[in-house]
Design a protein around this motif. Structure first.
Motif, PDB file in Angstrom:
ATOM      1  N   ASP A 391      37.941  -2.606   4.870  1.00 18.97           N
ATOM      2  CA  ASP A 391      36.809  -2.318   5.754  1.00 18.97           C
ATOM      3  C   ASP A 391      35.498  -2.311   4.984  1.00 18.97           C
ATOM      4  OD1 ASP A 391      37.813   0.110   4.530  1.00 18.97           O
ATOM      5  OD2 ASP A 391      36.429   1.205   5.798  1.00 18.97           O
ATOM      6  N   GLU A 392      35.538  -1.922   3.703  1.00 16.25           N
ATOM      7  CA  GLU A 392      34.336  -1.952   2.878  1.00 16.25           C
ATOM      8  C   GLU A 392      33.916  -3.387   2.592  1.00 16.25           C
ATOM      9  OE1 GLU A 392      34.618   2.139   0.282  1.00 16.25           O
ATOM     10  OE2 GLU A 392      35.928   0.490  -0.318  1.00 16.25           O
ATOM     11  N   VAL A 393      34.905  -4.273   2.398  1.00 12.09           N
ATOM     12  CA  VAL A 393      34.597  -5.683   2.166  1.00 12.09           C
ATOM     13  C   VAL A 393      33.925  -6.282   3.399  1.00 12.09           C
ATOM     14  CG1 VAL A 393      35.563  -7.968   1.683  1.00 12.09           C
ATOM     15  CG2 VAL A 393      36.481  -5.967   0.513  1.00 12.09           C
ATOM     16  N   ARG A 394      34.421  -5.924   4.573  1.00 12.69           N
ATOM     17  CA  ARG A 394      33.812  -6.440   5.810  1.00 12.69           C
ATOM     18  C   ARG A 394      32.341  -6.004   5.901  1.00 12.69           C
ATOM     19  NH1 ARG A 394      38.033  -8.497   8.769  1.00 12.69           N
ATOM     20  NH2 ARG A 394      40.024  -7.384   8.687  1.00 12.69           N
ATOM     21  N   LYS A 395      32.073  -4.759   5.554  1.00 14.08           N
ATOM     22  CA  LYS A 395      30.692  -4.274   5.590  1.00 14.08           C
ATOM     23  C   LYS A 395      29.815  -5.038   4.605  1.00 14.08           C
ATOM     24  CE  LYS A 395      31.993   0.423   6.985  1.00 14.08           C
ATOM     25  NZ  LYS A 395      32.094   1.838   6.544  1.00 14.08           N
ATOM     26  N   VAL A 396      30.343  -5.297   3.417  1.00 14.61           N
ATOM     27  CA  VAL A 396      29.593  -6.055   2.421  1.00 14.61           C
ATOM     28  C   VAL A 396      29.343  -7.470   2.925  1.00 14.61           C
ATOM     29  CG1 VAL A 396      29.710  -7.086   0.120  1.00 14.61           C
ATOM     30  CG2 VAL A 396      30.358  -4.693   0.438  1.00 14.61           C
ATOM     31  N   GLY A 397      30.387  -8.110   3.469  1.00 13.24           N
ATOM     32  CA  GLY A 397      30.246  -9.472   3.978  1.00 13.24           C
ATOM     33  C   GLY A 397      29.182  -9.572   5.053  1.00 13.24           C
ATOM     34  N   ARG A 398      29.209  -8.619   5.974  1.00  8.37           N
ATOM     35  CA  ARG A 398      28.217  -8.623   7.056  1.00  8.37           C
ATOM     36  C   ARG A 398      26.804  -8.423   6.502  1.00  8.37           C
ATOM     37  NH1 ARG A 398      30.716  -5.367   9.963  1.00  8.37           N
ATOM     38  NH2 ARG A 398      31.726  -6.843  11.377  1.00  8.37           N
ATOM     39  N   SER A 399      26.683  -7.558   5.480  1.00  6.73           N
ATOM     40  CA  SER A 399      25.354  -7.250   4.943  1.00  6.73           C
ATOM     41  C   SER A 399      24.732  -8.424   4.200  1.00  6.73           C
ATOM     42  CB  SER A 399      25.433  -6.029   4.014  1.00  6.73           C
ATOM     43  OG  SER A 399      26.018  -6.371   2.768  1.00  6.73           O
ATOM     44  N   ILE A 400      25.565  -9.352   3.687  1.00  3.92           N
ATOM     45  CA  ILE A 400      25.015 -10.491   2.938  1.00  3.92           C
ATOM     46  C   ILE A 400      25.004 -11.773   3.763  1.00  3.92           C
ATOM     47  CG2 ILE A 400      25.548  -9.542   0.675  1.00  3.92           C
ATOM     48  CD1 ILE A 400      28.034 -11.239   0.554  1.00  3.92           C
ATOM     49  N   GLY A 401      25.302 -11.652   5.083  1.00  4.71           N
ATOM     50  CA  GLY A 401      25.076 -12.785   5.964  1.00  4.71           C
ATOM     51  C   GLY A 401      26.281 -13.556   6.434  1.00  4.71           C
ATOM     52  N   LEU A 402      27.495 -13.080   6.180  1.00  5.48           N
ATOM     53  CA  LEU A 402      28.675 -13.780   6.686  1.00  5.48           C
ATOM     54  C   LEU A 402      28.756 -13.653   8.206  1.00  5.48           C
ATOM     55  CD1 LEU A 402      31.640 -12.972   4.255  1.00  5.48           C
ATOM     56  CD2 LEU A 402      30.726 -15.212   4.797  1.00  5.48           C
ATOM     57  N   PRO A 403      29.104 -14.722   8.909  1.00  5.12           N
ATOM     58  CA  PRO A 403      29.216 -14.642  10.364  1.00  5.12           C
ATOM     59  C   PRO A 403      30.462 -13.864  10.785  1.00  5.12           C
ATOM     60  CG  PRO A 403      29.908 -16.802   9.602  1.00  5.12           C
ATOM     61  CD  PRO A 403      29.365 -16.089   8.404  1.00  5.12           C
ATOM     62  N   ASP A 404      30.456 -13.366  12.010  1.00  6.47           N
ATOM     63  CA  ASP A 404      31.556 -12.548  12.507  1.00  6.47           C
ATOM     64  C   ASP A 404      32.899 -13.269  12.482  1.00  6.47           C
ATOM     65  OD1 ASP A 404      30.141 -10.263  12.853  1.00  6.47           O
ATOM     66  OD2 ASP A 404      29.833 -10.497  15.009  1.00  6.47           O
ATOM     67  N   GLU A 405      32.904 -14.585  12.669  1.00  9.15           N
ATOM     68  CA  GLU A 405      34.180 -15.300  12.704  1.00  9.15           C
ATOM     69  C   GLU A 405      34.936 -15.181  11.387  1.00  9.15           C
ATOM     70  OE1 GLU A 405      34.200 -19.717  12.470  1.00  9.15           O
ATOM     71  OE2 GLU A 405      32.028 -19.509  12.750  1.00  9.15           O
ATOM     72  N   ILE A 406      34.202 -14.922  10.293  1.00  9.82           N
ATOM     73  CA  ILE A 406      34.856 -14.687   8.999  1.00  9.82           C
ATOM     74  C   ILE A 406      34.984 -13.200   8.716  1.00  9.82           C
ATOM     75  CG2 ILE A 406      34.581 -14.917   6.501  1.00  9.82           C
ATOM     76  CD1 ILE A 406      33.646 -17.707   6.886  1.00  9.82           C
ATOM     77  N   VAL A 407      33.924 -12.439   8.992  1.00 14.50           N
ATOM     78  CA  VAL A 407      33.950 -10.997   8.720  1.00 14.50           C
ATOM     79  C   VAL A 407      35.086 -10.327   9.476  1.00 14.50           C
ATOM     80  CG1 VAL A 407      32.698  -8.828   9.025  1.00 14.50           C
ATOM     81  CG2 VAL A 407      31.505 -10.830   8.161  1.00 14.50           C
ATOM     82  N   GLN A 408      35.324 -10.741  10.722  1.00 18.86           N
ATOM     83  CA  GLN A 408      36.355 -10.125  11.547  1.00 18.86           C
ATOM     84  C   GLN A 408      37.714 -10.822  11.441  1.00 18.86           C
ATOM     85  OE1 GLN A 408      36.028  -7.289  13.019  1.00 18.86           O
ATOM     86  NE2 GLN A 408      33.855  -7.100  12.543  1.00 18.86           N
ATOM     87  N   ARG A 409      37.811 -11.805  10.556  1.00 14.56           N
ATOM     88  CA  ARG A 409      39.071 -12.536  10.412  1.00 14.56           C
ATOM     89  C   ARG A 409      40.164 -11.584   9.935  1.00 14.56           C
ATOM     90  NH1 ARG A 409      41.757 -15.908   6.356  1.00 14.56           N
ATOM     91  NH2 ARG A 409      42.623 -17.797   7.295  1.00 14.56           N
ATOM     92  N   GLN A 410      41.299 -11.666  10.578  1.00 13.91           N
ATOM     93  CA  GLN A 410      42.414 -10.804  10.191  1.00 13.91           C
ATOM     94  C   GLN A 410      42.956 -11.212   8.821  1.00 13.91           C
ATOM     95  OE1 GLN A 410      45.294 -10.995  13.353  1.00 13.91           O
ATOM     96  NE2 GLN A 410      44.010  -9.855  14.790  1.00 13.91           N
ATOM     97  N   PRO A 411      43.487 -10.258   8.056  1.00 17.73           N
ATOM     98  CA  PRO A 411      44.038 -10.580   6.738  1.00 17.73           C
ATOM     99  C   PRO A 411      45.115 -11.656   6.831  1.00 17.73           C
ATOM    100  CG  PRO A 411      43.875  -8.208   7.024  1.00 17.73           C
ATOM    101  CD  PRO A 411      43.571  -8.815   8.359  1.00 17.73           C
ATOM    102  N   PHE A 412      45.084 -12.544   5.859  1.00 19.08           N
ATOM    103  CA  PHE A 412      46.083 -13.618   5.773  1.00 19.08           C
ATOM    104  C   PHE A 412      46.552 -13.667   4.330  1.00 19.08           C
ATOM    105  CE2 PHE A 412      47.339 -18.173   5.470  1.00 19.08           C
ATOM    106  CZ  PHE A 412      48.291 -18.178   6.481  1.00 19.08           C
ATOM    107  N   PRO A 413      47.850 -13.593   4.085  1.00 17.47           N
ATOM    108  CA  PRO A 413      48.346 -13.502   2.698  1.00 17.47           C
ATOM    109  C   PRO A 413      48.071 -14.764   1.899  1.00 17.47           C
ATOM    110  CG  PRO A 413      50.153 -13.872   4.229  1.00 17.47           C
ATOM    111  CD  PRO A 413      48.944 -13.612   5.073  1.00 17.47           C
ATOM    112  N   GLY A 414      47.854 -14.596   0.603  1.00 19.77           N
ATOM    113  CA  GLY A 414      47.613 -15.736  -0.271  1.00 19.77           C
ATOM    114  C   GLY A 414      48.705 -16.786  -0.210  1.00 19.77           C
ATOM    115  N   PRO A 415      49.987 -16.392  -0.253  1.00 21.06           N
ATOM    116  CA  PRO A 415      51.058 -17.381  -0.142  1.00 21.06           C
ATOM    117  C   PRO A 415      51.207 -17.953   1.268  1.00 21.06           C
ATOM    118  CG  PRO A 415      51.814 -15.400  -1.262  1.00 21.06           C
ATOM    119  CD  PRO A 415      50.501 -15.071  -0.643  1.00 21.06           C
TER     120      PRO A 415
END
Length: 534
Positions: A391-415
């Motif tokens: 949730d802290e990463v989402r706040k940072v992303g929003r504060s530096i200009g990331l659009p909601d479609e990425i900020v609100q993207r659900q977690p997806f595992p690396g593999p």
């Protein structure tokens, strides 16, 4: 001492000096949750080992110290102890559950096995509604989880609150600013917990709420520039909120020294690789090197069924692919990754051995960007998000200009889908899962609940079951639906979505995805299960 208000002191963004609350971890499952709750007050916190000495704590210069709970009893042989000199540091200390018992025991009080343990909800009856318990409502519910009780307090301590079953539920030495609570204020079940935490942080420790997204961004940029210097950085871009936020942050910090490389390992969801590259290049104007590597990743895990081995091989192939890209595009000194605090915690979780008091590793699962990295990795790592929760990463992303479609993207595992296919991963199974997963996402979005869920996805089981379609017998795969709600991914509960939605998803998958004849719903919480199946 009487405190009249819970309202935090006012501050400005210019006050960026780091104020910190340190949590001494005695093996509690809630230690990281305590840190999270402190950060919700906009004050920075970190978890450190209970072995941290008083001298080391002084060097950290915390405004306050919290002693976590733990699985031991303080009178056990070998039970973990903190440095006894911490009581003389003059720093406010709050002991939680085991932490309170340890405080009492080390300062000359008495802790014994209780005649009756106390677990679950309890009504807190307040004897002294000041100081730590200011504005905590008398009779409020707090969450208990203890089998020991304090029967005699050390000199100078007094009782702040009790419950029907516990005479010393909250205690204080006001002059020395030493406090203890037998309950867990950090869990959501403790209704007055955050009020208590705010009292400790703001008014007892005299902290100011300077841990903001703006403060983090400023500090992270300074640290990135100091660490990287004039060197070049290769970013493992996945398109999720973590790596996307990191891409924006790094680009803001070092500009053209950053090279983003997207490795298409063949385990992404339907149409995602192409959409991601187009989004970054055309909308964000951040160049991305697109590496198509599906064949090499499938070959790397061919025939592999063990989930840890899958993760290990994918992690190693991931690094090899980046090394190949770096040789072609480089040289690069640093590899940037969007590793988060829960990744680190789950890849090397810890507990206290109840017999020896020693910390022991209890790995839940390796994350591809933590446990899967080879020991001979030639890159130096840049991981500025490593201490953040999602949730802290989402706040940072929003504060530096990331659009909601990425900020609100659900977690997806690396593999990716490789760990949502149990057992061996094949092209056929990948196509089946991609089609089923697309239907899940479409229906979740159509019903307007995407942002209400932590994750919503499909899992393919490597078994077949009998079904009937028309007049013909089928023998096909089952799909598992996994829809969960959570705050930070460390704990989660299965989502109580409408039956009509589940029915629609099931009908569409069975009718539209060739090779599937059965859909089931996973109603397991975390713990005991994990969110992902592998």
């Amino acid at each position: 001492m009487t405190i009249q208000t819970q309202t935090p002191p006012q501050t400005t963004l210019k006050q960026l000096d780091r104020q910190m609350i340190v949590i001494l971890d005695f093996g509690s499952q809630y230690s990281e949750l305590i840190a999270r709750r402190i950060r919700e007050t906009q004050v920075y916190s970190e978890v450190v080992s209970y072995r941290t000495t008083a001298e080391q704590l002084q060097q950290l210069n915390p405004k306050g110290i919290i002693l976590s709970g733990g699985p031991n009893s303080v009178y056990d042989v070998g039970a973990p102890q903190c440095d006894s000199q911490i009581w003389e540091l003059g720093i406010p200390i709050l002991g939680v559950c085991y932490g309170m018992q340890l405080m009492v025991n080390q300062l000359g009080g008495s802790v014994v096995r209780a005649e009756r343990g106390e677990y679950g909800k309890a009504s807190l009856l307040i004897d002294d509604p000041t100081d730590l318990l200011t504005n905590v409502e008398d009779g409020t519910i707090m969450w208990m989880s203890h089998g020991d009780s304090c029967t005699a307090l050390p000199e100078g301590f007094e009782v702040l609150a009790h419950t029907e079953n516990t005479s010393c539920a909250a205690i204080a030495h006001h002059e020395k600013k030493l406090y203890g609570v037998q309950f867990h204020p950090e869990v959501v079940h403790s209704l007055g917990g955050m009020a208590l935490i705010r009292n400790f942080v703001y008014h007892i420790c005299d902290c100011e709420p300077t841990w903001t997204t703006e403060a983090f961004v400023d500090e992270a940029i300074r640290e990135i520039r100091a660490k990287v210097g004039d060197k070049r950085v290769l970013l493992a871009l996945s398109g999720g909120v973590d790596s996307s936020t990191l891409a924006f942050l790094l680009h803001k910090a070092i500009g053209d020294q950053l090279t983003c490389v997207f490795i298409d390992q063949g385990f992404m969801r339907k149409l995602e690789p192409e959409r991601l590259v187009k989004l970054f290049q055309e909308q964000f104007h951040i160049p991305v090197e697109y590496v198509k590597a599906r064949d090499r990743f499938l070959a790397a895990i061919a025939g592999v069924t063990d989930p840890e081995e899958k993760r290990r091989r994918i992690g190693h192939e991931f690094i090899k692919a980046f090394e190949d890209a770096s040789k072609r595009l480089g040289p690069f000194d640093y590899l940037a990754q969007g590793t988060l605090y829960p990744d680190v915690i789950e890849s090397a979780d810890t507990n206290v051995d109840p017999k020896t008091g020693e910390r022991v590793a209890v790995k839940i699962k390796s994350h591809h960007n933590v446990g899967g990295l080879p020991k001979d990795l030639r890159f130096k790592l840049v991981e500025p998000l490593r201490k953040l929760f999602k949730d802290e990463v989402r706040k940072v992303g929003r504060s530096i200009g990331l659009p909601d479609e990425i900020v609100q993207r659900q977690p997806f595992p690396g593999p990716g889908l490789a760990i949502r296919i149990l057992g061996e991963v094949t092209e056929e199974r990948l196509e089946i899962l991609r089609d089923a997963d697309l239907i899940v996402r479409q229906e979740i979005n159509r019903n307007g609940i995407y942002n209400q869920l932590w994750q919503a996805f499909a899992v393919l089981l490597p078994i077949r079951s009998v079904g009937v379609m028309g007049d013909q017998r089928t023998y096909a795969y089952p799909i598992v639906l996994r829809l969960v709600s959570s705050e930070d991914g460390m704990t989660a509960d299965w989502a109580r979505v409408p039956y009509d939605l589940l029915e629609t998803i099931s009908n569409r998958i069975v009718n539209e995805v060739r090779g599937v004849n059965r859909v089931v719903y996973d109603i397991t919480s975390k713990p005991p299960g994990t969110i992902e199946w592998e």
